[in-house]
Design a protein around this motif. Structure first.
Motif, PDB file in Angstrom:
ATOM      1  N   ALA A 172      71.517  29.836  61.925  1.00 60.44           N
ATOM      2  CA  ALA A 172      72.439  29.682  63.051  1.00 60.44           C
ATOM      3  C   ALA A 172      73.831  29.285  62.576  1.00 60.44           C
ATOM      4  O   ALA A 172      74.836  29.826  63.050  1.00 60.44           O
ATOM      5  CB  ALA A 172      71.901  28.645  64.025  1.00 60.44           C
ATOM      6  N   VAL A 173      73.896  28.372  61.640  1.00 61.81           N
ATOM      7  CA  VAL A 173      75.198  27.952  61.118  1.00 61.81           C
ATOM      8  C   VAL A 173      75.877  29.111  60.395  1.00 61.81           C
ATOM      9  O   VAL A 173      77.075  29.366  60.596  1.00 61.81           O
ATOM     10  CB  VAL A 173      75.044  26.723  60.196  1.00 61.81           C
ATOM     11  CG1 VAL A 173      76.340  26.413  59.474  1.00 61.81           C
ATOM     12  CG2 VAL A 173      74.583  25.517  61.001  1.00 61.81           C
ATOM     13  N   LEU A 174      75.127  29.836  59.572  1.00 63.26           N
ATOM     14  CA  LEU A 174      75.709  30.978  58.873  1.00 63.26           C
ATOM     15  C   LEU A 174      76.121  32.072  59.856  1.00 63.26           C
ATOM     16  O   LEU A 174      77.163  32.706  59.685  1.00 63.26           O
ATOM     17  CB  LEU A 174      74.733  31.535  57.832  1.00 63.26           C
ATOM     18  CG  LEU A 174      75.289  32.647  56.950  1.00 63.26           C
ATOM     19  CD1 LEU A 174      76.500  32.165  56.155  1.00 63.26           C
ATOM     20  CD2 LEU A 174      74.218  33.166  56.011  1.00 63.26           C
ATOM     21  N   SER A 175      75.344  32.274  60.902  1.00 68.97           N
ATOM     22  CA  SER A 175      75.717  33.239  61.937  1.00 68.97           C
ATOM     23  C   SER A 175      77.023  32.824  62.601  1.00 68.97           C
ATOM     24  O   SER A 175      77.894  33.656  62.862  1.00 68.97           O
ATOM     25  CB  SER A 175      74.624  33.357  63.001  1.00 68.97           C
ATOM     26  OG  SER A 175      73.451  33.898  62.458  1.00 68.97           O
ATOM     27  N   GLY A 176      77.155  31.543  62.878  1.00 74.51           N
ATOM     28  CA  GLY A 176      78.389  31.036  63.467  1.00 74.51           C
ATOM     29  C   GLY A 176      79.579  31.201  62.557  1.00 74.51           C
ATOM     30  O   GLY A 176      80.688  31.506  63.001  1.00 74.51           O
ATOM     31  N   THR A 214      77.934  27.718  73.011  1.00 73.29           N
ATOM     32  CA  THR A 214      78.361  27.075  74.262  1.00 73.29           C
ATOM     33  C   THR A 214      79.331  25.918  74.040  1.00 73.29           C
ATOM     34  O   THR A 214      80.138  25.629  74.915  1.00 73.29           O
ATOM     35  CB  THR A 214      77.160  26.563  75.071  1.00 73.29           C
ATOM     36  OG1 THR A 214      76.410  25.663  74.267  1.00 73.29           O
ATOM     37  CG2 THR A 214      76.293  27.713  75.538  1.00 73.29           C
ATOM     38  N   SER A 215      79.242  25.274  72.885  1.00 71.44           N
ATOM     39  CA  SER A 215      80.156  24.165  72.625  1.00 71.44           C
ATOM     40  C   SER A 215      81.512  24.660  72.119  1.00 71.44           C
ATOM     41  O   SER A 215      82.496  23.950  72.209  1.00 71.44           O
ATOM     42  CB  SER A 215      79.552  23.185  71.640  1.00 71.44           C
ATOM     43  OG  SER A 215      79.379  23.802  70.381  1.00 71.44           O
ATOM     44  N   GLY A 216      81.545  25.879  71.588  1.00 69.88           N
ATOM     45  CA  GLY A 216      82.804  26.460  71.134  1.00 69.88           C
ATOM     46  C   GLY A 216      83.383  25.801  69.900  1.00 69.88           C
ATOM     47  O   GLY A 216      84.602  25.781  69.726  1.00 69.88           O
ATOM     48  N   VAL A 217      82.546  25.272  69.041  1.00 73.90           N
ATOM     49  CA  VAL A 217      83.038  24.647  67.817  1.00 73.90           C
ATOM     50  C   VAL A 217      83.611  25.703  66.883  1.00 73.90           C
ATOM     51  O   VAL A 217      83.251  26.872  66.942  1.00 73.90           O
ATOM     52  CB  VAL A 217      81.926  23.858  67.086  1.00 73.90           C
ATOM     53  CG1 VAL A 217      81.437  22.726  67.936  1.00 73.90           C
ATOM     54  CG2 VAL A 217      80.793  24.751  66.682  1.00 73.90           C
ATOM     55  N   GLN A 218      84.514  25.293  66.041  1.00 70.14           N
ATOM     56  CA  GLN A 218      85.094  26.188  65.045  1.00 70.14           C
ATOM     57  C   GLN A 218      84.446  25.903  63.698  1.00 70.14           C
ATOM     58  O   GLN A 218      84.518  24.796  63.188  1.00 70.14           O
ATOM     59  CB  GLN A 218      86.607  25.971  64.946  1.00 70.14           C
ATOM     60  CG  GLN A 218      87.352  26.259  66.230  1.00 70.14           C
ATOM     61  CD  GLN A 218      87.249  27.713  66.634  1.00 70.14           C
ATOM     62  OE1 GLN A 218      87.287  28.599  65.787  1.00 70.14           O
ATOM     63  NE2 GLN A 218      87.119  27.953  67.924  1.00 70.14           N
ATOM     64  N   LEU A 219      83.796  26.905  63.136  1.00 71.12           N
ATOM     65  CA  LEU A 219      83.132  26.743  61.834  1.00 71.12           C
ATOM     66  C   LEU A 219      83.936  27.429  60.759  1.00 71.12           C
ATOM     67  O   LEU A 219      84.545  28.397  60.887  1.00 71.12           O
ATOM     68  CB  LEU A 219      81.714  27.322  61.876  1.00 71.12           C
ATOM     69  CG  LEU A 219      80.780  26.633  62.847  1.00 71.12           C
ATOM     70  CD1 LEU A 219      79.438  27.345  62.871  1.00 71.12           C
ATOM     71  CD2 LEU A 219      80.568  25.199  62.471  1.00 71.12           C
TER      72      LEU A 219
END
Length: 102
Positions: free
Chosen positions: A30-34, A97-102
């Motif tokens: 999930a993190v890598l997808s983001g 949904t939180s819209g964080v920037q990775l």
């Protein structure tokens, strides 16, 4: 017996190891997808995110065999796939949904 050596993990330790690896792989996917597709509204429909999930699922089976866990049978494959998908889905949905920037 005292002279026997145990080469396989106990049932409990095997289950904990498989579950932990599948869950951590799902979160990492999930993190890598983001990171790769972003966390915008358009990123939710990007097929690359599902490809990342598939790659993380496929990488787990050789890793599990390398650490001495016997993966044989459809039940084992379905369990690892489902747990990885479930954690990926939940984690990626939270990132979207939180819209964080990775």
């Amino acid at each position: 017996m005292a002279t026997e050596t145990q080469t396989e993990l106990s049932g409990h330790l095997r289950g904990v190891t498989v579950t932990t690896l599948a869950c951590l792989a799902g979160i990492a996917a999930a993190v890598l997808s983001g990171v790769l597709v972003g966390t915008t509204v358009e990123a939710a429909t990007n097929q690359l995110a599902v490809g990342v999930l598939g790659a993380f699922v496929l990488v787990q089976f050789p890793v599990l065999r390398a650490i001495g866990i016997d993966i044989s049978g459809a039940k084992d494959y379905l369990y690892v796939t489902f747990m990885t998908f479930a954690l990926w889905f939940i984690s990626f949905a939270i990132l979207l949904t939180s819209g964080v920037q990775l």
